[in-house]
Design an enzyme around this catalytic site. Structure first.
Site, PDB file in Angstrom:
ATOM      1  NE  ARG A   1      -4.170   1.785   2.230  1.00 15.95           N
ATOM      2  CZ  ARG A   1      -4.330   2.833   3.047  1.00 15.95           C
ATOM      3  NH1 ARG A   1      -3.429   3.103   3.968  1.00 15.95           N
ATOM      4  NH2 ARG A   1      -5.385   3.615   2.935  1.00 15.95           N
TER       5      ARG A   1
ATOM      6  CB  ILE B   1      -5.427   5.963  -0.741  1.00 11.54           C
ATOM      7  CG1 ILE B   1      -5.359   4.447  -0.937  1.00 11.54           C
ATOM      8  CG2 ILE B   1      -4.855   6.347   0.619  1.00 11.54           C
ATOM      9  CD1 ILE B   1      -3.904   3.899  -0.953  1.00 11.54           C
ATOM     10  CB  SER B   2     -10.553   3.462  -0.045  1.00 11.40           C
ATOM     11  OG  SER B   2     -11.309   4.076  -1.065  1.00 11.40           O
ATOM     12  CG  HIS B   3     -10.653   4.249   5.982  1.00 12.56           C
ATOM     13  ND1 HIS B   3     -11.071   5.403   5.396  1.00 12.56           N
ATOM     14  CD2 HIS B   3     -10.578   4.511   7.311  1.00 12.56           C
ATOM     15  CE1 HIS B   3     -11.249   6.322   6.327  1.00 12.56           C
ATOM     16  NE2 HIS B   3     -10.955   5.809   7.493  1.00 12.56           N
ATOM     17  N   PRO B   4      -8.032   0.952   4.329  1.00 12.96           N
ATOM     18  CG  PRO B   4      -5.944   0.332   5.193  1.00 12.96           C
ATOM     19  CD  PRO B   4      -6.927   1.465   5.151  1.00 12.96           C
TER      20      PRO B   4
END
Ligand code: SAH
Length: 214
Positions: free
Chosen positions: A24, A55-58
């Site tokens: 990531r 960037i989206s949360h994991p």
């Protein structure tokens, strides 16, 4: 990260494996390296500074990907490539992916990072409201920005027995929905609960230098 995802209810082994494999931190500005594996949405280094994209949360990536019920034979459409992290996770799971982004700068960034990692999705610079008619139908469609109602082109481009995963709502209140299309073409919506962290889906497309193209 894997333990945190499992604790939060992610149990699809293929999702957990793909997320453990994709680095990531390579999708972020190096200044965020130490936070790359925390459960955070992080602003991207490029795009429009007035409305930063993230960037989206994991956990969001894991949850949406699990909702897609991915099979390696699936053909998948993503709306909102962003930096390409979600796209990398989907490619790692073996699907054929087409992903659309409305910011040219982000589209080019994603192309570079995904290419360097050896992933080869079809990346389109354009407006996701139109979907990708050339490649339709899709077994799965994932929308990574929020919208008031499912765009008709997307439900149309969903294959029979396909599933669309989409955050529906306004800036303050959103719910994640799965829309399943039956063999006879009828659709059924399932509400997977409240979510708040998606940027809005917008119609105008922006060139690398920030000019509105449409
Ligand atoms: N999938 C990304 C999430 C990016 S955030 C990840 O893996 O982190 C959502 C993205 O949707 C933003 O980059 C935004 O520019 C894009 N977006 C918003 N409206 C869009 C539209 N109409 N068509 C395509 N992309 C859009």
């Amino acid at each position: 990260m894997r333990e945190r995802l499992e604790a939060a209810g992610i149990n699809d082994a293929a999702v957990l494996r793909a997320m453990a494999t994709v680095p990531r931190h390579l999708f972020l500005d190096p200044m965020f390296d130490s936070r790359a594996y925390d459960n955070e949405a992080i602003p991207l280094p490029i795009g429009d500074w007035r409305t930063p994209q993230t960037i989206s949360h994991p956990l969001t990536v894991a949850f949406q990907t699990q909702m897609l019920q991915i099979k390696p034979t699936d053909k998948v459409l993503e709306i909102g490539t962003g930096c390409g992290y979600q796209a990398a996770v989907l490619c790692e799971m073996g699907v054929r992916l087409c992903s659309i982004e409305r910011y040219e700068a982000l589209h080019l960034f994603a192309r570079r990072v995904l290419g360097a990692l050896g992933y080869r999705p079809k990346l389109v610079f354009g407006d996701g409201f139109a979907g990708c008619p050339d490649e339709a139908p899709f077994d799965k469609i994932i929308v990574t920005c929020s919208v008031a109602a499912p765009p008709p082109a997307l439900t149309q481009q969903l294959a029979a027995n396909g599933r669309l995963v989409i955050p529906i709502g306004d800036a303050r209140r959103q719910h994640l929905f799965a829309i399943d299309k039956a063999a006879d073409g009828r659709t059924k919506e399932t509400d997977y609960g409240r979510c708040t962290n998606f940027v809005p889906m917008r119609e105008e497309v922006m060139s690398y230098y920030g000019a509105v193209i449409t």
